[in-house]
Enzyme design. Structure first.
Site, short mmCIF file in Angstrom:
data_model
loop_
_atom_site.label_atom_id
_atom_site.label_comp_id
_atom_site.label_asym_id
_atom_site.label_seq_id
_atom_site.Cartn_x
_atom_site.Cartn_y
_atom_site.Cartn_z
N GLY A 46 2.89 5.58 6.53
CA GLY A 46 3.02 4.12 6.43
C GLY A 46 3.83 3.69 5.22
NE ARG A 71 3.92 12.56 -0.87
CZ ARG A 71 2.83 12.23 -0.19
NH1 ARG A 71 1.65 12.28 -0.77
NH2 ARG A 71 2.92 11.88 1.07
CE LYS A 77 1.10 8.15 -1.60
NZ LYS A 77 0.02 9.11 -1.90
CG ASP A 110 -1.60 12.06 1.19
OD1 ASP A 110 -0.41 12.18 0.84
OD2 ASP A 110 -1.93 11.47 2.23
CG ASP A 156 -5.35 10.79 7.21
OD1 ASP A 156 -6.57 10.97 7.37
OD2 ASP A 156 -4.89 9.93 6.44
CG ASN A 157 -5.32 12.12 3.02
OD1 ASN A 157 -4.23 11.72 3.41
ND2 ASN A 157 -6.23 11.29 2.54
CG ASP A 200 2.66 -3.34 0.20
OD1 ASP A 200 2.35 -2.14 0.40
OD2 ASP A 200 2.37 -3.94 -0.86
N GLY A 244 0.00 7.84 10.53
CA GLY A 244 1.42 8.10 10.26
C GLY A 244 1.82 7.75 8.85
P1 AMP Z 1 -4.29 7.36 2.47
O1 AMP Z 1 -5.72 6.94 2.41
O2 AMP Z 1 -3.50 7.00 1.22
O3 AMP Z 1 -4.14 8.79 2.83
O4 AMP Z 1 -3.60 6.50 3.61
C1 AMP Z 1 -4.08 6.40 4.92
C2 AMP Z 1 -3.06 5.76 5.80
O5 AMP Z 1 -2.74 4.44 5.35
C3 AMP Z 1 -1.73 6.50 5.89
O6 AMP Z 1 -1.27 6.37 7.20
C4 AMP Z 1 -0.87 5.73 4.92
O7 AMP Z 1 0.50 5.86 5.21
C5 AMP Z 1 -1.34 4.31 5.13
N1 AMP Z 1 -1.11 3.46 3.95
C6 AMP Z 1 -1.80 3.46 2.77
N2 AMP Z 1 -1.29 2.53 1.93
C7 AMP Z 1 -0.26 1.92 2.57
C8 AMP Z 1 0.67 0.89 2.22
N3 AMP Z 1 0.63 0.26 1.04
N4 AMP Z 1 1.59 0.55 3.13
C9 AMP Z 1 1.64 1.16 4.33
N5 AMP Z 1 0.81 2.13 4.72
C10 AMP Z 1 -0.15 2.53 3.85
MG MG Z 2 -2.85 10.06 3.24
#
Ligand code: AMP
Ligand code: MG
Length: 517
Positions: free
Chosen positions: A102, A193, A123, A280, A270-271, A135, A100
């Site tokens: 995050g 974004r 973001k 992403d 998810d990307n 965080d 989701g």
């Molecule tokens: P990503 O690898 O950036 O595509 O992120 C994978 C997952 O981790 C997604 O669900 C993001 O929303 C979550 N995520 C990455 N960094 C953070 C962060 N600093 N705080 C909260 N969720 C994060």
């Molecule tokens: Mg992502």
């Protein structure tokens, strides 16, 4: 500031509207209400005038207090309805369950004066129910990279999410950039974004994984209706046309990445955008010295799962996971298999057209495949810069091929000497092939320079913009943005088109990047 909103995703799909931000599983919904967390000292670092124009926002609006408050997440504009999307994903080959948004918060779907729908998403705007133990924030370096790259991709003509603004939060964020147990405080930032849709393969996968079949059906119907208006609503094959379209667009996107030597770096499901656009931006990179096995992502250094040349098979693998998720709602399994087969077909034909254009050929013949393959093998073996090679190749004269024209693309003079003979033999074959077509050198040069960029956002350039921005100097970023606006033009300052300098080979951020962001 006037923005009109029509928030279809939250209005038409079920959500958890409590607004509670604690991390949790959220079954039976597509989204959770989540207000951005306020920041203390926001400052606008830069914005994209092209995206501002898309949203009918004149410069004085962008520079207003109201804009800063809204796009730092400090105050909602009328009509905004902030939410985080629920999705799951396969990460590095394994099902990772609920992920989701995050740290991404969608503010709303703006409708511009042309009637176009552009969803606005912050973001790094604070925690959501999907933040798990993280965080919800983002650091300046990764936000700047996302901002620049989205716009650079767009100007290269490659489908992508866009970026409206880059705002410093004035608040530090703790990150262990090198994953070596030395976390440090870094400046935080928020990118806004902009996309027609932020729906990912993972939005469907999570519903299938939880057995939420009715909701999966609803999300599919919603996506077709809002994001694929060109598909006839009354067609009895609507689902199969849609799935085929997703496969086709994904195939075309990957061919475009290969054209410019872009490596996404984290092609988890998810990307993967359902629209087939780039989404992403994390530890991405552009290949400098051509190497099919190159990945910029340190987390992937052992497997090279997401390396340059593996992107086509990974895209297909990701589509297979999407197909698995769709089994519960597709009219038949064969409809899904046909879509996947369509991916193969489109990929093959788009790849050969792309390569023909890159090499300046008007038509493709069977024997051209080995001409191309041999070129890439030589580029790899002789340590040659891909971007510079193709720009120089355009200058080759078919009646007087001369390897010296390509010399500047070599990183290593001794490898140039070692491969001079084989490279010259290849160049003669190439020149002979050019002589078989009715196209002058000048016509070919112009055509090749329209598909082979002069400027790509090499990692070391983005890193220079980050180093300057960290010292409050945005001039490097602005210069890069200017170059990125005209990536095929001759007139770009030579220091922005130079091959990667030696000092950048091992510098963090310049060749390899961690996922820390
Ligand atoms: P990503 O690898 O950036 O595509 O992120 C994978 C997952 O981790 C997604 O669900 C993001 O929303 C979550 N995520 C990455 N960094 C953070 C962060 N600093 N705080 C909260 N969720 C994060
Ligand atoms: Mg992502």
């Amino acid at each position: 500031m006037q923005l009109e909103f029509d928030n279809r995703f939250v209005n038409e799909l079920p959500g958890d509207s409590t607004g509670a931000l604690q991390s949790r599983q959220t079954p039976d919904v597509c989204w959770s209400a989540a207000h951005p967390t306020q920041v203390s000292k926001p400052a606008l670092l830069t914005y994209s005038r092209e995206v501002a124009e898309l949203l009918d926002l004149p410069e004085e609006h962008i520079r207003s207090d109201a804009f800063l408050a809204a796009f730092s997440g400090n105050r909602l504009l009328p009509g905004m309805n902030p939410y985080a999307a629920r999705y799951g994903g396969h990460q590095f080959g394994s099902w990772a369950g609920q992920l989701g948004d995050g740290r991404a918060i969608s503010l709303g779907e703006a409708i511009n004066s042309q009637g176009q729908r552009w969803e606005l998403q912050l973001k790094g705007a604070g925690i959501t129910p999907y933040s798990r133990r993280a965080d919800g924030r983002a650091v300046l370096r990764s936000s700047l990279r996302e901002f620049l790259c989205s716009e650079a991709m767009h100007h290269l003509g490659i489908p992508t999410t866009r970026a409206l603004s880059l705002i410093a939060t004035g608040e530090p964020v703790m990150r262990d950039m090198l994953y070596d147990g030395n976390p440090e405080m870094e400046p935080g930032a928020i990118v806004c974004r902009v996309s027609k849709s932020f729906i990912r393969f993972g939005n469907f996968e999570i519903l299938a994984s939880y057995g939420e079949r009715d909701l999966l059906n609803r999300l599919v119907a919603f996506t077709m209706d809002r994001d694929f208006p060109e598909i006839d609503k009354l067609s009895s094959d609507r689902f199969s046309i849609w799935f085929r379209t997703v496969c086709e667009r994904t195939a075309r996107l990957i061919v475009e990445w290969l054209r410019v030597g872009f490596v996404h770096g984290v092609m988890n499901t998810d990307n993967m955008s359902i629209l087939g656009i780039t989404i992403d931006y994390g530890p991405y990179g552009w290949v400098d010295n051509f190497d099919p096995g190159w990945t910029p992502n340190t987390t992937d250094a052992d497997w090279h799962r997401y390396a340059l040349a593996r992107q086509p098979s990974i895209a297909r693998w990701n589509l297979e996971r999407l197909a698995d998720a769709m089994e519960a709602v597709a009219p038949s399994r064969s409809v899904l298999d046909e879509g996947l087969a369509h991916f193969d077909h489109v990929f093959e034909s788009a790849l050969s057209s792309m390569l023909a254009a890159k090499f300046g050929l008007l038509q493709i013949r069977n024997e051209d495949a080995s001409l191309f393959e041999d070129a890439f093998e030589l580029l790899h073996k002789a340590n040659v810069d891909m971007t510079e090679f193709f720009r120089s190749l355009a200058d080759v004269k078919r009646n007087a091929p001369d390897l010296a024209v390509l010399k500047s693309a070599f990183y290593d003079a001794s490898l140039y000497r070692d491969h001079e003979k084989t490279f010259t033999a290849w160049l003669n074959r190439y020149a002979a092939r050019l002589s078989q077509q009715q196209r002058s050198d000048e016509e070919r040069r112009l055509a090749m320079n329209a598909v082979n960029p002069r400027f790509v956002l090499r990692n070391y350039l983005a890193q220079q913009a980050i180093d300057a921005a960290t010292k409050n100097d945005m001039s490097v970023l602005e210069r890069l943005m200017d170059a990125a606006r005209h990536p095929y033009d001759e007139g770009i300052p030579p220091d922005l088109t130079a091959k990667r300098p030696d000092w950048a080979i091992d510098k963090p951020g310049c060749s390899m990047l961690s996922c820390s962001s």
